[in-house]
Write a protein that holds these residues in place. Sequence first.
Motif, PDB file in Angstrom:
ATOM      1  N   GLY A 137     -55.407  45.211  11.871  1.00 41.65           N
ATOM      2  CA  GLY A 137     -54.457  45.132  10.768  1.00 41.65           C
ATOM      3  C   GLY A 137     -53.081  44.796  11.285  1.00 41.65           C
ATOM      4  N   ARG A 138     -52.240  44.294  10.399  1.00 35.59           N
ATOM      5  CA  ARG A 138     -50.859  43.986  10.769  1.00 35.59           C
ATOM      6  C   ARG A 138     -50.031  43.915   9.495  1.00 35.59           C
ATOM      7  N   LEU A 139     -48.713  44.008   9.654  1.00 33.27           N
ATOM      8  CA  LEU A 139     -47.810  43.777   8.539  1.00 33.27           C
ATOM      9  C   LEU A 139     -47.462  42.299   8.513  1.00 33.27           C
ATOM     10  N   GLU A 140     -47.528  41.715   7.346  1.00 38.67           N
ATOM     11  CA  GLU A 140     -47.273  40.288   7.226  1.00 38.67           C
ATOM     12  C   GLU A 140     -46.226  40.047   6.144  1.00 38.67           C
ATOM     13  N   THR A 141     -45.296  39.159   6.446  1.00 40.55           N
ATOM     14  CA  THR A 141     -44.250  38.820   5.484  1.00 40.55           C
ATOM     15  C   THR A 141     -44.740  37.686   4.597  1.00 40.55           C
ATOM     16  N   VAL A 142     -44.762  37.933   3.290  1.00 40.48           N
ATOM     17  CA  VAL A 142     -45.328  36.960   2.351  1.00 40.48           C
ATOM     18  C   VAL A 142     -44.362  36.750   1.187  1.00 40.48           C
ATOM     19  N   PRO A 143     -44.456  35.594   0.516  1.00 40.50           N
ATOM     20  CA  PRO A 143     -43.647  35.404  -0.697  1.00 40.50           C
ATOM     21  C   PRO A 143     -44.087  36.406  -1.765  1.00 40.50           C
ATOM     22  N   LEU A 144     -43.134  36.895  -2.525  1.00 41.86           N
ATOM     23  CA  LEU A 144     -43.481  37.858  -3.562  1.00 41.86           C
ATOM     24  C   LEU A 144     -44.110  37.148  -4.759  1.00 41.86           C
ATOM     25  N   SER A 145     -44.671  37.903  -5.677  1.00 43.78           N
ATOM     26  CA  SER A 145     -45.292  37.338  -6.873  1.00 43.78           C
ATOM     27  C   SER A 145     -44.247  37.195  -7.980  1.00 43.78           C
ATOM     28  N   LYS A 146     -44.626  36.482  -9.032  1.00 43.21           N
ATOM     29  CA  LYS A 146     -43.718  36.348 -10.179  1.00 43.21           C
ATOM     30  C   LYS A 146     -43.447  37.700 -10.817  1.00 43.21           C
ATOM     31  N   ALA A 147     -44.486  38.543 -10.861  1.00 43.77           N
ATOM     32  CA  ALA A 147     -44.307  39.866 -11.460  1.00 43.77           C
ATOM     33  C   ALA A 147     -43.292  40.684 -10.673  1.00 43.77           C
ATOM     34  N   SER A 148     -43.387  40.647  -9.336  1.00 38.38           N
ATOM     35  CA  SER A 148     -42.428  41.381  -8.511  1.00 38.38           C
ATOM     36  C   SER A 148     -41.031  40.801  -8.642  1.00 38.38           C
ATOM     37  N   ALA A 149     -40.936  39.469  -8.717  1.00 38.10           N
ATOM     38  CA  ALA A 149     -39.628  38.839  -8.893  1.00 38.10           C
ATOM     39  C   ALA A 149     -38.987  39.287 -10.198  1.00 38.10           C
ATOM     40  N   GLU A 150     -39.818  39.432 -11.233  1.00 43.55           N
ATOM     41  CA  GLU A 150     -39.283  39.872 -12.520  1.00 43.55           C
ATOM     42  C   GLU A 150     -38.857  41.340 -12.462  1.00 43.55           C
ATOM     43  N   GLN A 151     -39.610  42.145 -11.739  1.00 44.66           N
ATOM     44  CA  GLN A 151     -39.229  43.547 -11.556  1.00 44.66           C
ATOM     45  C   GLN A 151     -37.859  43.636 -10.882  1.00 44.66           C
ATOM     46  N   ARG A 152     -37.697  42.855  -9.815  1.00 42.58           N
ATOM     47  CA  ARG A 152     -36.432  42.893  -9.075  1.00 42.58           C
ATOM     48  C   ARG A 152     -35.285  42.386  -9.950  1.00 42.58           C
ATOM     49  N   ARG A 153     -35.529  41.322 -10.664  1.00 41.56           N
ATOM     50  CA  ARG A 153     -34.499  40.764 -11.548  1.00 41.56           C
ATOM     51  C   ARG A 153     -34.076  41.788 -12.589  1.00 41.56           C
ATOM     52  N   GLY A 154     -35.073  42.525 -13.126  1.00 51.42           N
ATOM     53  CA  GLY A 154     -34.769  43.496 -14.175  1.00 51.42           C
ATOM     54  C   GLY A 154     -33.847  44.610 -13.731  1.00 51.42           C
ATOM     55  N   ARG A 165     -36.333  26.651  -8.212  1.00 43.80           N
ATOM     56  CA  ARG A 165     -37.111  26.810  -9.438  1.00 43.80           C
ATOM     57  C   ARG A 165     -38.529  26.283  -9.241  1.00 43.80           C
ATOM     58  N   ARG A 166     -38.630  25.186  -8.507  1.00 35.46           N
ATOM     59  CA  ARG A 166     -39.954  24.611  -8.251  1.00 35.46           C
ATOM     60  C   ARG A 166     -40.810  25.582  -7.431  1.00 35.46           C
ATOM     61  N   GLU A 167     -40.210  26.213  -6.421  1.00 35.57           N
ATOM     62  CA  GLU A 167     -40.938  27.199  -5.626  1.00 35.57           C
ATOM     63  C   GLU A 167     -41.344  28.394  -6.486  1.00 35.57           C
ATOM     64  N   HIS A 168     -40.492  28.741  -7.432  1.00 33.60           N
ATOM     65  CA  HIS A 168     -40.814  29.873  -8.309  1.00 33.60           C
ATOM     66  C   HIS A 168     -42.067  29.583  -9.133  1.00 33.60           C
ATOM     67  N   ASP A 169     -42.184  28.366  -9.623  1.00 35.83           N
ATOM     68  CA  ASP A 169     -43.338  27.997 -10.444  1.00 35.83           C
ATOM     69  C   ASP A 169     -44.650  28.076  -9.652  1.00 35.83           C
ATOM     70  N   GLN A 170     -44.546  27.996  -8.314  1.00 31.43           N
ATOM     71  CA  GLN A 170     -45.743  28.004  -7.480  1.00 31.43           C
ATOM     72  C   GLN A 170     -46.118  29.403  -6.981  1.00 31.43           C
ATOM     73  N   LEU A 171     -45.304  30.405  -7.298  1.00 35.95           N
ATOM     74  CA  LEU A 171     -45.603  31.768  -6.866  1.00 35.95           C
ATOM     75  C   LEU A 171     -46.819  32.309  -7.612  1.00 35.95           C
ATOM     76  N   PRO A 172     -47.591  33.204  -6.963  1.00 34.48           N
ATOM     77  CA  PRO A 172     -48.719  33.831  -7.674  1.00 34.48           C
ATOM     78  C   PRO A 172     -48.213  34.713  -8.803  1.00 34.48           C
ATOM     79  N   GLU A 173     -49.023  34.883  -9.828  1.00 28.74           N
ATOM     80  CA  GLU A 173     -48.598  35.677 -10.982  1.00 28.74           C
ATOM     81  C   GLU A 173     -48.443  37.150 -10.617  1.00 28.74           C
ATOM     82  N   GLN A 174     -49.409  37.690  -9.864  1.00 24.65           N
ATOM     83  CA  GLN A 174     -49.382  39.102  -9.500  1.00 24.65           C
ATOM     84  C   GLN A 174     -49.537  39.252  -7.982  1.00 24.65           C
TER      85      GLN A 174
END
Length: 831
Positions: free
Chosen positions: A307-324, A340-349
């Motif tokens: 196992g390892r810790l891996e840095t990954v792009p966040l999901s749209k749901a997490s981005a919305e949580q942070r924005r809120g 904005r283009r990168e945002h559209d390509q983020l996973p939903e969850q």
Amino acid sequence: MKHLPIYDVLNQLQEVLSHHNRAILAAPPGAGKTTAVPLALLDEPWLEGRRILMLEPRRMAAKSAAVYMASQLGEQAGQTVGYRMRNDSKVSRHTRIEVITEGILTRLLQDDPALEDTGAVIFDEFHERSLHADLGLALCLQSQSILRDDLRLLVMSATLDTEAVSELLDGAPVIQSEGRAYPVETHYRPVSKDEPLWKSVARQVEDAFRQEQGNMLVFLPGAGEIRRTMRELESVHFPSPVTVAPLYGQLPQAEQEKAIMPSPDGTRKVVLATSIAETSLTVEGIRIVVDSGWSRVPKFSPRTGMGRLETVPLSKASAEQRRGRAGRLEPGVCYRMWSRREHDQLPEQSEPEMKQADLSALALELAGWGIDHPSELRWLDPPPEAAYRGARQLLSQLGVLNEDGRITEHGKEMAKLGTHPRLAHMMLKARSIGQGWLACVMAAMLGEKDFVRNGADRFGIDLQQRIEYLLGDRKVQLHPSVDAGIYRRILEEADRLGRELAITKESEPTAEHCGLLAAFAYPDRIGLNKGRGQFLLSSGRRAVLPSDSPLAIEPYIVAPALDDRLPDSRIYLAATLLEQVMERNLAHQIQEYTLVGWDEEAQAVKVKHQWKIGSILWKERSEADPNPERVQQALLAGIRKEGISIFPWSANARRLQKRMQFLRQMEPDIPDVSDEALLDSLEQWAAPYVAGMKSKAQLQRLNMADILRSLLTWEQQRLLEEEAPDKITVPSGSRITIDYEQEGGPVLAVRLQELFGWTETPRIGKGKVPLLLHILSPANRPVQITRDLAHFWQNTYFDVKKDLKGRYPKHVWPEDPLTAQATRRTKPKPT
């Protein structure tokens, strides 16, 4: 008391839970569900004075929620409302609401599967899909269905697929709180790929601070990026007083509270946080969010068991949580460090932890619960099969499971410790050999981040050096490369583990004991030196050390810390393992094999007795008295590998093989002796002849023609000579060998002068197969190929005669070949 949005649905929730034992509450961040719901359910009739357990995925949020709820009752935490977590608990016999974390719920369930003194279990922030939340819900569902149908289960979440959860809970009612949020203006500020993330974030923090009012929450992947960003901000001249505060899980409690408390009057605050601040925690006064767009999550590789810790792009749901977070108190602004283009390509969850984490702790809990396979429970996302299978294999290595797959007494004792199975096993084994205190220190260190910043040269990758430093004089000033906070937490955790295991501090550790204890915890990461810093691990993987490391010359090591991103894992932490220590203490890991197999290079069967630890060959010797049956099986396997040509095939044997195959076309009872069939039936025909043999050289003593002939009955042998003869007599008296290997059928190659007087083509195979005549010149070169000899004499002979007579004038060339005397000489003998 301010009016929270959750208050509008509390009556509905109370009504639902009075008639149903399962429910789902969906409410956005800031609605107040975490602190309002447990208090609202405290006096419900169905609770009957029992307690409420609320599982909170993050320690800091759990403590904060408990303290706040207690204050709402005018009490201190530990009275009506308390919290329980590893190393820190405040509960009493009066506590009715317990906010619990991590594996506390599973521990309570293992001790009391019916949860007799509990009336409700609340799963808060379930959208985070932590491993413990998924496991706790699966166990609670089974407990409820079998033992406690009056137990209430409430799943609460900010962003969640409520339809899927409702289906899992057999159509449980869903209560929706609309929440309250102020508008948040969103700006996209993609970072340059040529600049480190923390530099871009620091510059955006400075710009946002000058353009906007209020406190700021900055999301970064981990503690390392937070520290670097703080250093960058030290050189910034802010236009007004500012406090820059870090916020991540491993911070001391006082520093965490400093980050979330209101700022002093006239001072603005910049909080640099990990995803810990996405939900549950309320950081006071935030109206500006700067989001790096990254998160650090645990990843597990079933391929390597690591196992390892891996840095990954966040999901749209997490981005919305942070924005809120910027719009909880007033209109706010959010700066996203991507396009904005990168945002559209983020996973939903976000991916559930279940799908990407090490499952060995979960497998241990299920074994303790009496579960053989996860399919016996109900899951929102079941454990991945490969990862779970690997986890069970590790548990077997650690002595958790017996041969029937059931948990052992050792496994039950391990489960009570609440640490990773590897570390629990190590501590229990070490205690039995008088090295329990050393194991506690090692377990605390291996369960934490490295206390040495950036792997400083002062310590290198040697585990023993780190242990000796931790066991040194605590009054000595810390080395500059040592992280004081992590160092302190390791020692505190070691003390706690020592108390839990009733272990006193024993003698100073030696290199022998460090390596041995590491091998207890990581039996799959024992490494055999293959030269130039290359090690073969007992798991079968390869791993590398820097060639200049002192450990690179050790015959054996143990590698607790590895990186599996490359085909050969890079070793980050290792300890020497002495061979005599392995033999004395790891006998249960050493497996004995007698290997009987075909050696391609020697072209013979080799018999060896081996001692192995996983994939590592530890010792080997030749076996003097091998089992004859196993030797024969290995020889036959070698023959199959090499092919039928390994036998000594004479030309006569090959002709016999072809004759038998020819006859088989007319007589199906004749055995199939093709190369393929002979290989397939080695046990039937070859075994009696190769008994006692071990090599290709010994096989050369065989007579393949005799062996083939022995496969035929006496009648079949007679038939073979009559219908598929080896040779045929021609008019000259010569006995000519028939060639059965040609694709066109059996061939008789004979000189023209030896055929005089033969009017018809000879036939074999019960008269059904005419031989294909290759009519040769006196120099044995083909001049005609035919199956119709009569036609040759009538139509072709005279042309052939004309052509050959000039070249071979001494040979006889009769006008009537049908009455002429056949000869094998230049001219026939006088009569």
